[in-house]
Design a protein around this motif. Sequence first.
Motif, PDB file in Angstrom:
ATOM      1  N   PHE A   5       0.847  -1.189   0.000  1.00  0.00           N
ATOM      2  CA  PHE A   5       0.000   0.000   0.000  1.00  0.00           C
ATOM      3  C   PHE A   5       0.880   1.235   0.000  1.00  0.00           C
ATOM      4  CE2 PHE A   5      -2.161   3.358   2.353  1.00  0.00           C
ATOM      5  CZ  PHE A   5      -3.262   3.512   1.550  1.00  0.00           C
ATOM      6  N   ARG A  26     -10.450  -3.261  -2.468  1.00  0.00           N
ATOM      7  CA  ARG A  26      -9.424  -2.241  -2.732  1.00  0.00           C
ATOM      8  C   ARG A  26      -9.796  -0.871  -2.163  1.00  0.00           C
ATOM      9  NH1 ARG A  26     -11.192  -1.683  -8.966  1.00  0.00           N
ATOM     10  NH2 ARG A  26     -11.888   0.478  -8.860  1.00  0.00           N
ATOM     11  N   THR A  42      -7.778   2.460  -3.524  1.00  0.00           N
ATOM     12  CA  THR A  42      -6.333   2.254  -3.448  1.00  0.00           C
ATOM     13  C   THR A  42      -5.730   1.866  -4.796  1.00  0.00           C
ATOM     14  OG1 THR A  42      -6.572  -0.063  -2.759  1.00  0.00           O
ATOM     15  CG2 THR A  42      -6.448   1.616  -1.014  1.00  0.00           C
TER      16      THR A  42
END
Length: 108
Positions: A5, A26, A42
């Motif tokens: 991430f 996500r 994301t």
Amino acid sequence: GKDRFEPAGPRRVRGVAVRSLAASGRYLWVARRSQGLVILDTANGKWREVGKESGLEARQILHLVVDGEGGFWVLAREGVFALTGSPEEPRFERRFADDLLPGEAIYA
């Protein structure tokens, strides 16, 4: 990279008090104290505000919950709201109004 991430848009959330977080797929859902709900995709790093236009008539969000069946819930001073749409096109329905809840507090 896709293996980790990487924060997106740190300037957009700087100085914002976060009340609750929930992750689903996500998407990262962020309940801001007195400032409503935002969603971070994301995959592309884009933030989206979610509010009255999506049926979420709550400014004071207390907690976000993803249940065991993948359902997404918003617990707010104004009541309990269930996600009936998708994160791409969020729609919420009020399931319980604040005056219909049993007791004076919601715990999750």
